[in-house]
Design an enzyme around this catalytic site. Structure first.
Site, mmCIF file in Angstrom:
data_model
loop_
_atom_site.group_PDB
_atom_site.id
_atom_site.type_symbol
_atom_site.label_atom_id
_atom_site.label_comp_id
_atom_site.label_asym_id
_atom_site.label_seq_id
_atom_site.Cartn_x
_atom_site.Cartn_y
_atom_site.Cartn_z
ATOM 1 N N GLU A 465 50.762 41.472 34.259
ATOM 2 C CA GLU A 465 49.463 42.310 34.841
ATOM 3 C C GLU A 465 49.143 41.989 36.174
ATOM 4 O O GLU A 465 49.909 42.532 37.104
ATOM 5 C CB GLU A 465 48.265 42.285 34.086
ATOM 6 C CG GLU A 465 47.521 43.539 33.932
ATOM 7 C CD GLU A 465 46.335 43.644 32.750
ATOM 8 O OE1 GLU A 465 45.450 44.606 33.044
ATOM 9 O OE2 GLU A 465 46.602 43.043 31.903
ATOM 10 N N GLU A 746 38.321 35.826 30.033
ATOM 11 C CA GLU A 746 38.368 37.373 29.731
ATOM 12 C C GLU A 746 37.349 37.718 28.732
ATOM 13 O O GLU A 746 36.801 38.809 28.749
ATOM 14 C CB GLU A 746 39.741 37.958 29.706
ATOM 15 C CG GLU A 746 39.821 39.517 29.634
ATOM 16 C CD GLU A 746 41.218 39.969 29.454
ATOM 17 O OE1 GLU A 746 41.381 40.912 29.529
ATOM 18 O OE2 GLU A 746 42.200 39.173 29.010
ATOM 19 N N HIS A 767 39.792 34.637 34.406
ATOM 20 C CA HIS A 767 39.670 36.127 34.612
ATOM 21 C C HIS A 767 38.088 36.052 34.970
ATOM 22 O O HIS A 767 37.099 35.948 34.468
ATOM 23 C CB HIS A 767 39.531 36.867 33.177
ATOM 24 C CG HIS A 767 40.060 38.324 33.063
ATOM 25 N ND1 HIS A 767 41.470 38.501 33.041
ATOM 26 C CD2 HIS A 767 39.423 39.401 33.109
ATOM 27 C CE1 HIS A 767 41.766 39.976 33.054
ATOM 28 N NE2 HIS A 767 40.639 40.635 33.084
#
Length: 893
Positions: A465, A746, A767
Site C-alpha cells: 500500500e 493501525e 500507522h
C-alpha cells in the site's frame, strides 16, 4: 547581547535549487527580557564576503523577522547566493551581522538543453531492472573551474555519479509526485568532482513509483513504461565562460547488476555482474547500447530545493533470535523504514537472502501475513572479491525484524546495521515526563512519523500500500508539525493534491492518486469511487491552514486557495439543504463501535460529513479573510453559519440531546463548535457518560480519536482526558506501549490481549493516525499553542495542563522565532511552572486549575472567569501556584 543566531530560507537552513527568491526569516538571541525587533538590514550577495551585492534593503523599520520577501532582486540560474542580516531592538542595541545562509538557484525558467533519455524500450514495460547510463566528456585543460552544478530528474528513481563518485546524498530522487503535472528536479554542487580533461557522468535508474508495481491492486506503469533521465551539467570557468553538458542521444546505456528492484518487493542484486569502472574515465563501453528519447513535458519541472529523502541515522541489530520454528531472525529493536546494510566475505555466487517484517506472532515465530503481497525481500549474490558491503537503493522496507533466509558463513550481529531513511526535516519537538509509558508513547508517535514521511505521508511503510492517504495526513498534520519542521514536506504534497483534484473539485482518497481507474476489484472503491470522503478530502483545507498556523507563511494559503475553495464548493454542490454526503464515506474508520465485521463506525455518515463541511467552510472563510478576499469571506462565513444552523436542527432534538449517541458524534460537535451554548453542558455530560459506559475507554476511530482529549480538557473535564490517555488495557494508547510497540498501530488491538492478530488484510503496526494524540501532549499537557491572529508563534499562548498523577513534565518546541520551552513540576502541594519565550515574540500565559498564584516575579496575573492569566514578552519566567482539586499530581519534596 543581541545577535541573530540563524537565517532560514523558506523555513530551511539552506536551499539547493530554487526557481524563485526564497522567503527569509531569522532567529534573534538576547539576554534581555521583552525584546522586540525594531529594524532590520538584509543583504544578498553572490560572494561569501558580501563584496558583490545584488540586494541591500538598507535599514527597514519593522518588527517582522520571518516570511520576508527580497523584493525585486534579479537572480541568475545555477548560482550560489549568500544572505546576512543585522537587527536593532527596542533597547536601541544593534547586532553584528549574522552568520550567512546560502541558496543555489536552479534553472530559473531557462530552457533545458537536454532530453529525457532511457536505456529501456517500450518492450521493457513489465521489467523491474535497474539500468545504467553514461557519457564521457572533456573539459578544457587550460581553464580553471570556478563552479559546476548539475540539475537532474528522472522518470523513475535515479542516482547520479561523476567520475565514480556519488553526486549528493539524496535517496529515492526525484520522489513521488503527480508526475504529469508536477515533476521535481534536484540541483547539486559538483565543483569538486570534476577534473580538467576527460570526465564521465553516469546514472542508475530504477522503476520506483513511476513505472513500478504499486498499490494494493498491484498495477504498474501508472505514469509511463520506461525509466528516463534528464540531466544538465553547467560548468563555469574563471574567464566567465561556461560549458553545458546535457542528456541526449550520444549517451550510452546498459543493464546494471540489479536485475530487480520494486518498492514493495525489494531487490535482487548480483555483484558478479557489476561492471567495474562503468562511471569512470577509461571504461570500454563498446558493448553498451544506444539510448532512446522519451517524450515528456518539461513545463511540469519544478526545483525541489529541500526536503529530499536522506539516510538519517543508523541502528545496530540488538538481538539474534532463533524462533521455535527454527528461523534465524535479527531484531533491530525499532520498527522503522529503511534498509539493512550488511558486510561479509564469501565465495563468488554465495547468496544472502533477507526477509523484512514487523512482528513475531504469539508463539515467537515470523509473522508475514500482514504484509499481504509485499515480499520485502533482499537477495544479494556475492562477487567473492574481499569484504563486500551492500544495502538496497531502489526500494525500501518497513520492518523491525529480518528473517535471514540465507547467509554464507557464521551469522553475527556485527555483520548488520539498519539505515533509517525519511524526508529530511529538522526536529522541532521534545517531550518528556515522569511517566515512562507516556515517554514511550511519544517515542512511538515520533517513529511513526519517521517511518511514514518517506517523500509522501504514507499510511504505512511495509505492506502493498504505502499510499498518501489524505485522511491519515490530515489527522496527523498538527502533531507532525510539532515534532518536525514539515513546512517543505507538506507544501510539496499539497501541490500534488491540487493537481490531482477532479475538475469539479473532488479530492482523491490518496495523493498522488493511483487509485482512480485501477480499483475494479476493490469491493468498496469500485462502487463508491476514489475521491471525496469526509475527513480525508478535508486535507485540502485543514493542512494548508495548519501550515499557516505553525509557520505564518501566507504562501501556502495563496498556493492552495483555489484548491481549498474548490473542495468546499464541491461539498456545497452535492449537499442537500446544507446536509452533506457523497458516495463512499469512510466515516469514523475502524471505530470500535462498528458492527461486527465492519470497518465503518456507528456514527451516522451524514452527521460526520456535515460536521466536517462546517469545519472546512469555516477554515476557508478564515483563509479568505487572511488573504484579503472580502467577498469570499462574507460568502463562506455566511455559508458556514447556515451549515451550523442546519446541523443543529438535524442532529439535536428539541431539548438539546444529540440524535446519535456515539462518542464521535459528541466529540465533533464540541470541537467544531456546532453545539448551541445552552446545550454545551449537556453535550459534554453525555460524552462523559458515553466514556464511562465503556469503562473509561474510547471506542472511536480515525475521525473521533484525535479530538477526544481536546473535547474533554477544553470543557472542564481534564481529569477524564488524563484518565483516557493513561488507560493501559485495551483499547488505549498505552495498551500498545505495554505490548512492546515501538510505533503506533493501525488498530487498537492489532495484537489482541491473547496474542492473536487482528485480521491480516489490514493490520499495520506502523500507522501514525492514532498518534495524533501527540497534538494534545504539546498543545494541552505542555500548553504550547499558536494564536491564529499572530501565526507562526509570533504570539504564543502558554496554557499547560498538569495532571495525570505526573510529578513533572518538560517540553520544547523550536518555532520559527526560536525555542519555546515549558516545564512544570509538582512540589510540596504547589505547581512550579517555568517557561521561556523567544525574542521578538510575546505570550499570554494561562493557568487552568490554579486556585491561587503564590509567586510570579515580574508577571502581573489577573483572574478572569476563574482563570488566572498574564501577558509577557520574551525571556524566562518562573511561577508557583496552588492547584485546585481538578489537578491530579504526584508531589515531590
Amino acid at each position: 547581547m543581541l545577535s541573530v543566531s540563524q537565517i532560514m530560507l523558506n523555513g530551511e537552513p539552506c536551499l539547493m535549487g530554487v526557481d524563485a527568491l526564497p522567503l527569509v526569516g531569522w532567529k534573534i538571541e538576547s539576554d534581555n527580557h521583552n525584546v522586540l525587533q525594531r529594524a532590520w538590514h538584509l543583504q544578498c550577495s553572490t560572494r561569501a564576503d558580501f563584496s558583490s551585492l545584488i540586494f541591500d534593503s538598507g535599514e527597514v523599520v519593522s518588527e517582522q523577522s520571518n516570511n520576508i520577501e527580497l523584493g525585486d532582486a534579479v537572480l541568475s540560474p545555477s548560482t550560489r547566493y549568500y544572505l546576512r542580516v543585522r537587527v536593532t531592538d527596542n533597547y536601541g542595541e544593534r547586532s553584528a551581522w549574522s552568520p550567512s545562509a546560502a541558496f543555489v538557484t536552479g534553472m530559473l525558467g531557462t530552457p533545458w538543453q537536454g532530453a529525457f533519455i532511457s536505456a529501456e524500450s517500450p518492450s521493457d514495460k513489465a521489467e523491474s531492472k535497474v539500468t545504467l547510463l553514461r557519457k564521457a566528456f572533456a573539459l578544457s585543460p587550460h581553464k580553471a573551474i570556478t563552479a559546476a552544478w548539475v540539475h537532474a530528474t528522472a522518470l523513475g528513481i535515479y542516482q547520479l555519479f561523476l567520475n565514480g563518485e556519488r553526486v549528493g546524498n539524496d535517496e529515492l530522487t526525484p520522489g513521488w509526485t503527480s508526475y504529469r503535472h508536477h515533476l521535481l528536479y534536484q540541483t547539486y554542487d559538483v565543483t569538486g568532482l570534476l577534473a580538467q580533461g576527460e570526465n564521465v557522468i553516469g546514472a542508475e535508474l530504477g522503476a520506483g513509483w513511476f513505472k513500478g508495481d504499486m498499490g494494493f491492486a498491484r498495477h504498474r506503469n501508472y505514469y509511463g513504461e520506461q525509466t528516463a533521465l534528464l540531466c544538465q551539467l553547467v560548468v563555469q570557468y574563471e574567464d566567465g565562460t561556461q560549458q553545458v553538458l546535457a542528456s541526449d542521444n550520444s549517451w550510452r546505456g546498459s543493464d546494471s547488476a540489479c536485475a530487480f528492484a520494486e518498492i514493495y518487493d525489494g531487490e535482487r542484486f548480483d555483484a558478479r555482474r557489476v561492471q567495474q569502472g562503468w562511471n569512470r574515465p577509461g571504461f570500454n563501453e563498446a558493448s553498451w547500447r544506444a539510448v532512446n528519447r522519451v517524450d515528456w513535458d518539461k513545463h511540469t519541472l519544478t526545483a525541489q530545493g529541500a526536503g529530499t529523502v536522506q539516510q538519517i541515522e543508523r541502528l545496530p541489530a540488538t538481538a539474534l533470535i532463533v524462533t521455535p520454528q527454527g528461523d534465524k531472525v535479527l531484531d533491530f529493536g525499532q520498527n522503522m523504514s529503511g534498509w539493512v546494510e550488511f558486510r561479509l566475505r564469501g565465495q563468488a555466487g554465495d547468496k544472502v537472502v533477507l526477509r523484512h517484517f514487523e512482528t513475531l506472532d504469539a508463539n515467537g515465530n515470523v509473522y508475514l501475513n500482514n504484509l499481504r503481497t509485499a515480499q520485502q525481500t533482499i537477495e544479494y549474490h556475492l562477487s567473492g572479491e574481499g569484504e563486500e558491503v551492500w544495502h538496497p537503493r531502489f526500494s525500501w522496507q518497513g520492518f523491525r525484524y529480518v528473517k535471514v533466509e540465507a547467509f554464507p558463513g557464521e551469522l553475527s550481529l556485527n555483520h548488520f546495521s539498519a539505515i533509517v531513511i525519511h524526508s529530511a526535516m529538522a526536529p522541532t519537538g521534545q517531550f518528556s515526563c515522569s511517566n515512562p509509558d507516556l515517554n514511550q508513547l511519544h517515542h512511538n508517535i515520533l517513529w511513526g512519523l519517521k517511518s511514514n514521511f518517506v517523500d509522501v505521508p504514507t499510511d504505512c511503510p511495509q505492506r502493498d500500500e504505502r499510499l498518501g492517504w489524505t485522511g491519515d495526513a490530515q489527522i496527523f498534520c498538527r502533531t507532525a508539525s510539532y515534532l518536525m519542521q514539515t513546512q517543505t514536506f507538506f507544501a510539496k504534497w499539497l501541490a500534488d493534491l491540487k493537481y490531482d483534484q477532479t475538475p469539479e473539485g473532488g479530492v482523491p482518497h490518496v495523493i498522488p492518486d493511483i487509485l482512480t481507474g485501477h480499483c475494479d476489484q476493490d469491493k468498496f472503491l469500485a462502487q463508491g469511487g476514489t475521491h471525496s470522503a469526509t475527513g480525508w478530502a478535508d486535507a485540502a483545507v485543514v493542512n494548508p491552514w495548519t501550515m499557516y498556523l505553525m509557520y505564518g507563511d501566507k504562501r501556502v494559503l495563496e498556493n492552495q486557495y483555489a484548491s481549498m475553495k474548490s473542495w468546499v464548493d464541491f461539498m456545497q454542490a452535492h449537499a442537500d439543504n446544507d446536509i452533506w454526503r457523497y458516495k463512499l464515506q469512510f466515516g469514523d474508520w475502524v471505530a470500535l463501535d462498528a458492527e461486527e465485521g465492519s470497518y465503518f463506525g456507528a456514527t451516522p455518515e451524514d452527521l460526520i460529513c456535515t460536521a466536517w463541511y462546517a469545519h472546512s467552510t469555516l477554515l476557508l472563510a478564515k483563509t479568505a479573510q487572511v488573504l484579503g478576499h472580502t467577498e469570499d469571506y462574507d460568502y463562506y462565513h455566511a455559508l458556514q453559519a447556515r451549515i451550523v444552523a442546519r446541523f443543529r436542527e438535524r442532529f439535536f432534538t428539541a431539548d438539546g440531546e444529540m440524535t446519535a449517541r456515539t462518542q464521535t458524534a459528541h466529540i465533533l460537535a464540541l470541537c467544531f463548535n456546532l453545539v448551541p451554548d445552552i446545550w454545551r453542558e449537556r453535550t459534554v455530560d453525555t460524552l462523559v457518560e458515553l466514556l464511562h459506559e465503556h469503562g473509561g475507554h474510547l471506542v472511536t476511530g480515525f475521525l473521533g480519536t484525535p479530538y477526544f482529549c481536546h473535547a474533554l480538557s477544553q470543557n472542564q473535564h481534564p481529569k477524564e482526558a488524563w484518565a483516557l490517555l493513561l488507560k493501559e488495557d485495551f483499547p488505549s494508547w498505552l495498551y500498545q506501549v505495554k505490548a512492546g510497540a515501538t510505533t503506533v498501530w493501525e488498530h487498537w488491538d492489532g495484537i489482541k490481549p491473547d496474542g492473536s492478530m487482528w485480521s491480516p488484510d489490514m493490520n499495520s503496526f506502523n500507522h501514525y493516525a492514532y498518534g495524533a494524540v501527540g497534538e494534545w501532549l504539546y498543545r494541552s499537557v505542555a500548553g504550547i499553542e499558536a494564536d491564529e491572529t499572530a501565526p507562526g508563534f509570533k504570539h504564543v499562548v502558554i496554557t499547560p495542563l498538569p495532571g495525570g498523577g505526573l510529578s513533572w513534565m518538560n517540553a520544547r518546541y523550536r518555532s520559527i522565532y526560536g525555542d519555546i520551552e515549558v516545564k512544570w513540576q509538582a512540589q510540596q502541594g504547589r505547581v512550579v511552572l517555568t517557561f521561556s519565550i523567544p525574542a521578538n515574540t510575546t505570550a499570554t500565559v494561562k493557568l487552568p486549575g490554579a486556585k491561587e498564584v503564590i509567586a510570579c516575579g515580574e508577571l502581573k496575573f489577573v483572574c478572569v472567569g476563574e482563570q488566572w492569566s498574564a501577558r509577557c514578552g520574551s525571556g524566562e519566567y518562573r511561577i508557583e501556584y496552588l492547584p485546585d482539586e481538578s489537578v491530579d499530581l504526584t508531589y515531590t519534596d
